[in-house]
Write an enzyme that holds these catalytic residues in place. Structure first.
Site, PDB file in Angstrom:
ATOM      1  N   LYS A  53      13.440   1.142  15.159  1.00  0.00           N
ATOM      2  CA  LYS A  53      14.205   0.413  14.093  1.00  0.00           C
ATOM      3  C   LYS A  53      15.395   1.337  13.474  1.00  0.00           C
ATOM      4  CE  LYS A  53      10.644  -2.813  13.228  1.00  0.00           C
ATOM      5  NZ  LYS A  53       9.317  -3.205  12.491  1.00  0.00           N
ATOM      6  N   GLN A  97       6.207  -2.101   7.339  1.00  0.00           N
ATOM      7  CA  GLN A  97       5.800  -2.371   8.634  1.00  0.00           C
ATOM      8  C   GLN A  97       4.170  -2.762   8.812  1.00  0.00           C
ATOM      9  OE1 GLN A  97       7.405  -1.987  11.492  1.00  0.00           O
ATOM     10  NE2 GLN A  97       5.412  -2.424  12.863  1.00  0.00           N
ATOM     11  N   ASP A 120      12.317  -9.285   6.978  1.00  0.00           N
ATOM     12  CA  ASP A 120      11.524  -9.927   7.763  1.00  0.00           C
ATOM     13  C   ASP A 120      11.282 -11.204   7.695  1.00  0.00           C
ATOM     14  OD1 ASP A 120      10.064  -8.134   9.482  1.00  0.00           O
ATOM     15  OD2 ASP A 120       8.637  -7.521   8.114  1.00  0.00           O
TER      16      ASP A 120
END
Ligand code: GUN
Length: 294
Positions: A53, A97, A120
């Site tokens: 990422k 995460q 997200d």
């Protein structure tokens, strides 16, 4: 034989467009989108994802920051960090995460992220907005699935879409997105009766259950488009490991019209859509129009 839907190439093209959009926003509006990733603990798979990422964020010309915290970080300390990031104007997107260590309440953490920075799309307010069709940040893997489907099929109106799996991360949001695209949507799962027969009705079959090679060739309607979201590491007869999806690729590709491979299908789309969400979030936060074509 089915057409192979090359997600790796599509994602590379999307990242290039995002890179151009980023430099345009920066030169025209003085805004450099920034993504911050928070990793708690040392889960090896998570470390690999976080590295990718960060690398792809920088390659797209954006600001990338990482906060790596020890596994025994308290929930209060993590919430305090999120509060700081929520109030930091140089941070446009925040990604924590998952999974988090057991002593931390995942939903409390997700819902502490500013709705506008929740790249997200997991915050309960973004989930609600998606389900009623309001402007929101959309979860990355589902967004990637729909981009691949529209690129391959064009208008999805009236198609029968069957989604196998009802997770909050993929199954439910992809069903909402396909409803918005005017598909007739069926969400199947482990308790569905006669799953093969349900799958055989699908013009679009999305497999997102996390069971290696569950969906067999004779579950696929001839000519259907198959999107395989699964990433499962299995052991081969020779004692090596191999990545497989939730679809029996060899069997399904003899029947389907088109299919995504694993690896190289949906997987690369997730990070590309995360970068896209970061640009969208930055534009909205600064009142800048979101560039066309991303
Ligand atoms: N862990 C595995 N997939 C994801 C994802 O899409 N987002 C986050 N935050 N963590 C993950």
């Amino acid at each position: 034989m089915a057409t192979v839907i090359d997600g790796k190439a599509f994602a590379a093209g999307l990242r290039e467009k995002i890179g151009k959009a980023v430099s345009e926003i920066q030169s025209n509006h003085g805004v450099k989108p920034g993504l911050t990733v928070v990793l708690v603990g040392e889960d090896p798979a998570s470390q690999v994802y976080v590295r990718s990422k960060g690398k792809q964020t920088v390659e797209a010309g954006m600001e990338s920051t990482e906060h790596k915290l020890p596994a025994d970080t308290s929930e209060a300390d993590l919430l305090a960090l999120i509060d700081r990031l929520n109030n930091d104007d140089s941070v446009n997107g925040i990604l924590v995460q998952l999974p988090l260590p057991d002593h931390i309440d995942e939903s409390k953490v997700i819902n502490a992220i500013s709705v506008a920075k929740d790249v997200d799309g997991f915050h309960i307010e973004n989930v609600g907005k998606l389900s009623i069709g309001e402007e929101s940040l959309v979860p990355c893997t589902p967004a990637g699935c729909v981009l691949l489907l529209k690129d391959h099929l064009g208008d999805l109106t009236g198609k029968n879409a069957v989604i196998v799996g009802r997770s909050n991360i993929v199954g439910k949001p992809v069903s909402m997105l396909l409803l918005q695209e005017n598909c007739t949507v069926t969400v199947a799962h482990s308790r569905t009766q006669d799953l093969p027969a349900v799958c055989r009705e699908a013009d679009i079959l999305v497999a997102a259950v996390g069971v290696p090679e569950l969906v067999k060739g004779d579950w696929v309607k001839p000519g259907a488009t198959v999107i395989d979201v699964g990433i499962n590491r299995i052991e081969t007869a020779e004692g090596k490991t191999r990545l497989v999806g939730d679809v029996d690729y060899a069997g399904a590709s003899e029947v389907a019209g088109a299919i995504t491979p694993v690896p190289g299908g949906v997987g690369p789309m997730t990070i590309a859509c995360l970068l896209r969400n970061t640009v969208i979030a930055a534009c909205r936060q600064h009142g800048v129009p979101v560039p066309d074509g991303i």
